[in-house]
Write a protein that holds these residues in place. Structure first.
Motif, PDB file in Angstrom:
ATOM      1  N   TYR A  14       0.801  -1.217   0.000  1.00 61.15           N
ATOM      2  CA  TYR A  14       0.000   0.000   0.000  1.00 61.15           C
ATOM      3  C   TYR A  14       0.847   1.288   0.000  1.00 61.15           C
ATOM      4  N   PRO A  15       1.752   1.458  -0.976  1.00 64.56           N
ATOM      5  CA  PRO A  15       2.482   2.723  -1.080  1.00 64.56           C
ATOM      6  C   PRO A  15       1.589   3.811  -1.692  1.00 64.56           C
ATOM      7  N   LEU A  16       1.349   4.874  -0.972  1.00 59.35           N
ATOM      8  CA  LEU A  16       0.431   5.928  -1.406  1.00 59.35           C
ATOM      9  C   LEU A  16       1.149   7.156  -1.955  1.00 59.35           C
ATOM     10  N   THR A  17       2.416   7.333  -1.617  1.00 59.56           N
ATOM     11  CA  THR A  17       3.201   8.467  -2.108  1.00 59.56           C
ATOM     12  C   THR A  17       4.589   7.966  -2.490  1.00 59.56           C
ATOM     13  N   ASP A  18       5.354   8.814  -3.179  1.00 58.39           N
ATOM     14  CA  ASP A  18       6.711   8.397  -3.531  1.00 58.39           C
ATOM     15  C   ASP A  18       7.585   8.249  -2.288  1.00 58.39           C
ATOM     16  N   SER A  19       7.250   8.962  -1.205  1.00 55.74           N
ATOM     17  CA  SER A  19       8.000   8.786   0.042  1.00 55.74           C
ATOM     18  C   SER A  19       7.828   7.385   0.598  1.00 55.74           C
ATOM     19  N   ASP A  20       6.632   6.799   0.401  1.00 53.72           N
ATOM     20  CA  ASP A  20       6.412   5.428   0.854  1.00 53.72           C
ATOM     21  C   ASP A  20       7.274   4.438   0.082  1.00 53.72           C
ATOM     22  N   VAL A  21       7.673   4.804  -1.123  1.00 51.88           N
ATOM     23  CA  VAL A  21       8.484   3.917  -1.956  1.00 51.88           C
ATOM     24  C   VAL A  21       9.969   4.076  -1.662  1.00 51.88           C
ATOM     25  N   TYR A  22      10.442   5.321  -1.599  1.00 51.71           N
ATOM     26  CA  TYR A  22      11.878   5.575  -1.515  1.00 51.71           C
ATOM     27  C   TYR A  22      12.385   5.824  -0.097  1.00 51.71           C
ATOM     28  N   ASN A  23      11.495   6.138   0.815  1.00 52.66           N
ATOM     29  CA  ASN A  23      11.906   6.418   2.192  1.00 52.66           C
ATOM     30  C   ASN A  23      11.235   5.404   3.107  1.00 52.66           C
ATOM     31  N   SER A  24      12.016   4.698   3.885  1.00 55.48           N
ATOM     32  CA  SER A  24      11.469   3.638   4.737  1.00 55.48           C
ATOM     33  C   SER A  24      10.940   4.154   6.071  1.00 55.48           C
ATOM     34  N   ALA A  25      10.842   5.473   6.236  1.00 55.80           N
ATOM     35  CA  ALA A  25      10.420   6.032   7.520  1.00 55.80           C
ATOM     36  C   ALA A  25       9.012   5.588   7.897  1.00 55.80           C
ATOM     37  N   ARG A  26       8.114   5.429   6.900  1.00 50.17           N
ATOM     38  CA  ARG A  26       6.732   5.050   7.201  1.00 50.17           C
ATOM     39  C   ARG A  26       6.535   3.533   7.206  1.00 50.17           C
ATOM     40  N   GLN A  27       7.606   2.796   7.073  1.00 51.18           N
ATOM     41  CA  GLN A  27       7.533   1.329   7.120  1.00 51.18           C
ATOM     42  C   GLN A  27       6.580   0.782   6.047  1.00 51.18           C
ATOM     43  N   LYS A  28       6.850   1.157   4.810  1.00 46.45           N
ATOM     44  CA  LYS A  28       6.047   0.617   3.711  1.00 46.45           C
ATOM     45  C   LYS A  28       6.779  -0.458   2.922  1.00 46.45           C
ATOM     46  N   ARG A  29       8.050  -0.697   3.238  1.00 48.19           N
ATOM     47  CA  ARG A  29       8.799  -1.722   2.513  1.00 48.19           C
ATOM     48  C   ARG A  29       9.682  -2.520   3.460  1.00 48.19           C
ATOM     49  N   ALA A  30      10.011  -3.741   3.030  1.00 51.06           N
ATOM     50  CA  ALA A  30      10.898  -4.623   3.788  1.00 51.06           C
ATOM     51  C   ALA A  30      11.707  -5.448   2.802  1.00 51.06           C
ATOM     52  N   GLN A  31      12.922  -5.787   3.163  1.00 53.08           N
ATOM     53  CA  GLN A  31      13.795  -6.549   2.259  1.00 53.08           C
ATOM     54  C   GLN A  31      13.738  -8.039   2.593  1.00 53.08           C
ATOM     55  N   ILE A  32      13.707  -8.859   1.527  1.00 54.31           N
ATOM     56  CA  ILE A  32      13.562 -10.308   1.688  1.00 54.31           C
ATOM     57  C   ILE A  32      14.922 -10.950   1.946  1.00 54.31           C
ATOM     58  N   LYS A  33      14.954 -11.833   2.944  1.00 55.74           N
ATOM     59  CA  LYS A  33      16.176 -12.557   3.287  1.00 55.74           C
ATOM     60  C   LYS A  33      16.144 -13.984   2.762  1.00 55.74           C
ATOM     61  N   THR A  34      15.053 -14.698   2.987  1.00 55.95           N
ATOM     62  CA  THR A  34      14.939 -16.078   2.505  1.00 55.95           C
ATOM     63  C   THR A  34      13.525 -16.324   1.978  1.00 55.95           C
ATOM     64  N   ILE A  35      13.398 -17.369   1.162  1.00 58.90           N
ATOM     65  CA  ILE A  35      12.120 -17.751   0.560  1.00 58.90           C
ATOM     66  C   ILE A  35      11.966 -19.258   0.676  1.00 58.90           C
ATOM     67  N   SER A  36      10.771 -19.707   1.026  1.00 61.01           N
ATOM     68  CA  SER A  36      10.474 -21.148   1.019  1.00 61.01           C
ATOM     69  C   SER A  36       9.060 -21.343   0.488  1.00 61.01           C
ATOM     70  N   THR A  37       8.893 -22.367  -0.349  1.00 63.15           N
ATOM     71  CA  THR A  37       7.613 -22.620  -1.003  1.00 63.15           C
ATOM     72  C   THR A  37       7.012 -23.912  -0.485  1.00 63.15           C
ATOM     73  N   SER A  38       5.720 -23.869  -0.214  1.00 63.32           N
ATOM     74  CA  SER A  38       4.987 -25.059   0.216  1.00 63.32           C
ATOM     75  C   SER A  38       3.602 -25.024  -0.407  1.00 63.32           C
ATOM     76  N   GLY A  39       3.369 -25.935  -1.356  1.00 64.65           N
ATOM     77  CA  GLY A  39       2.074 -25.943  -2.038  1.00 64.65           C
ATOM     78  C   GLY A  39       1.877 -24.671  -2.825  1.00 64.65           C
ATOM     79  N   ASN A  40       0.771 -23.978  -2.574  1.00 62.33           N
ATOM     80  CA  ASN A  40       0.487 -22.733  -3.289  1.00 62.33           C
ATOM     81  C   ASN A  40       0.798 -21.502  -2.442  1.00 62.33           C
ATOM     82  N   GLN A  41       1.685 -21.673  -1.475  1.00 65.91           N
ATOM     83  CA  GLN A  41       2.055 -20.558  -0.608  1.00 65.91           C
ATOM     84  C   GLN A  41       3.570 -20.366  -0.614  1.00 65.91           C
TER      85      GLN A  41
END
Length: 281
Positions: free
Chosen positions: A134-161
């Motif tokens: 739910y990024p509503l402004t460009d600040s939500d995209v480029y600035n992490s102050a509002r906690q709109k993004r997080a970086q992925i460390k690992t991925i695991s797949t099980s079935g359709n999830q």
């Protein structure tokens, strides 16, 4: 004997000076005519090649910008203009998107994991990508102050999830009404930059630099890839800018107006494209 001598003497005569001058003049006229025709044809070929080259470059640059902008992250498009040296458009190309099942979203406590639905698009999720909700402004995209993004460390797949873990405990500020989550890696910029040696602009594409709260200058983004040259727009004239952004609203998606003008061999042609950023939070 006298008759034979006279015949031999007559047959031994060469060209007269008048004949030689006449031949030289005729050959000179022919050479001038043929050379003028060759030079004229060569000039037409060179000018046509120059026009064709600029046309090909401009079409490629505009078409690539159009395709990438259509796949931009919602509200990630922003424009920065320096009236003397450059105008840049920056956005984040989407690499994957899907529906989330569970995510740490306020007022819940921060957590380092979440779950999304696996589909053909979600299969492109990769480690080190960023996730946005739910990024509503460009600040939500480029600035992490509002906690709109997080970086992925690992991925695991099980079935359709797909289960995701983040590099740090995260908590997204707001939930998406449609439970949409987007994934991307790096921002991209297209810049119309003034060439110091001439009164024209060139188009460069920049990628591989970091997210910054303020839109960066071309000098802060490394070495860009040259996409097109011979752009004739005036950065000092607000009515002649190659880029114009109409931000998104509650009823309209963001709209980018591309109107670069190219000049080659005294001829000018201009593109007028409207690119709609169809993705929504």
């Amino acid at each position: 004997m006298a008759l034979q001598y006279a015949v031999n003497k007559k047959s031994a005569r060469g060209f007269t000076l008048v004949e030689m001058v006449t031949v030289i003049l005729i050959l000179g006229i022919l050479v001038v005519g043929v050379s003028s025709f060759i030079i004229f044809g060569t000039r037409i070929f060179v000018e046509s090649s120059s026009v064709d080259q600029v046309l090909s470059q401009s079409r490629f640059a505009v078409e690539r910008m159009t395709r990438e902008l259509r796949g931009a992250l919602p509200n990630s498009v922003r424009v920065n203009t320096d009236s003397l040296t450059y105008q840049c458009i920056e956005f984040v190309p989407i690499q994957a998107s899907t529906t989330y099942l569970s995510m740490p979203i306020a007022p819940s406590t921060a957590a380092a994991s979440g779950t999304v639905i696996l589909d053909n698009v979600a299969s492109k999720i990769a480690v080190n990508q960023y996730a946005w909700i739910y990024p509503l402004t460009d600040s939500d995209v480029y600035n992490s102050a509002r906690q709109k993004r997080a970086q992925i460390k690992t991925i695991s797949t099980s079935g359709n999830q797909v289960s995701l873990t983040f590099t740090v405990n995260s908590r997204f500020a707001e939930a998406s009404p449609r439970q949409r989550i987007y994934f991307a890696s790096v921002p991209v910029s297209y810049c119309f930059e003034k060439v110091s040696s001439a009164n024209e602009l060139q188009v460069r594409r920049y990628v591989g630099y970091n997210f910054t709260a303020a839109q960066p200058k071309p000098s802060d983004m490394g070495t860009g890839v040259l996409m097109a040259q011979s752009v004739a727009n005036l950065l000092s004239d607000s009515n002649d800018l190659p880029l114009t952004l109409t931000p998104s609203s509650l009823v309209n998606n963001a709209m980018v107006h591309l109107q670069p003008r190219f000049n080659v061999n005294g001829e000018t042609f201009q593109y007028r494209h409207q690119v709609q950023v169809i993705n929504v939070p």
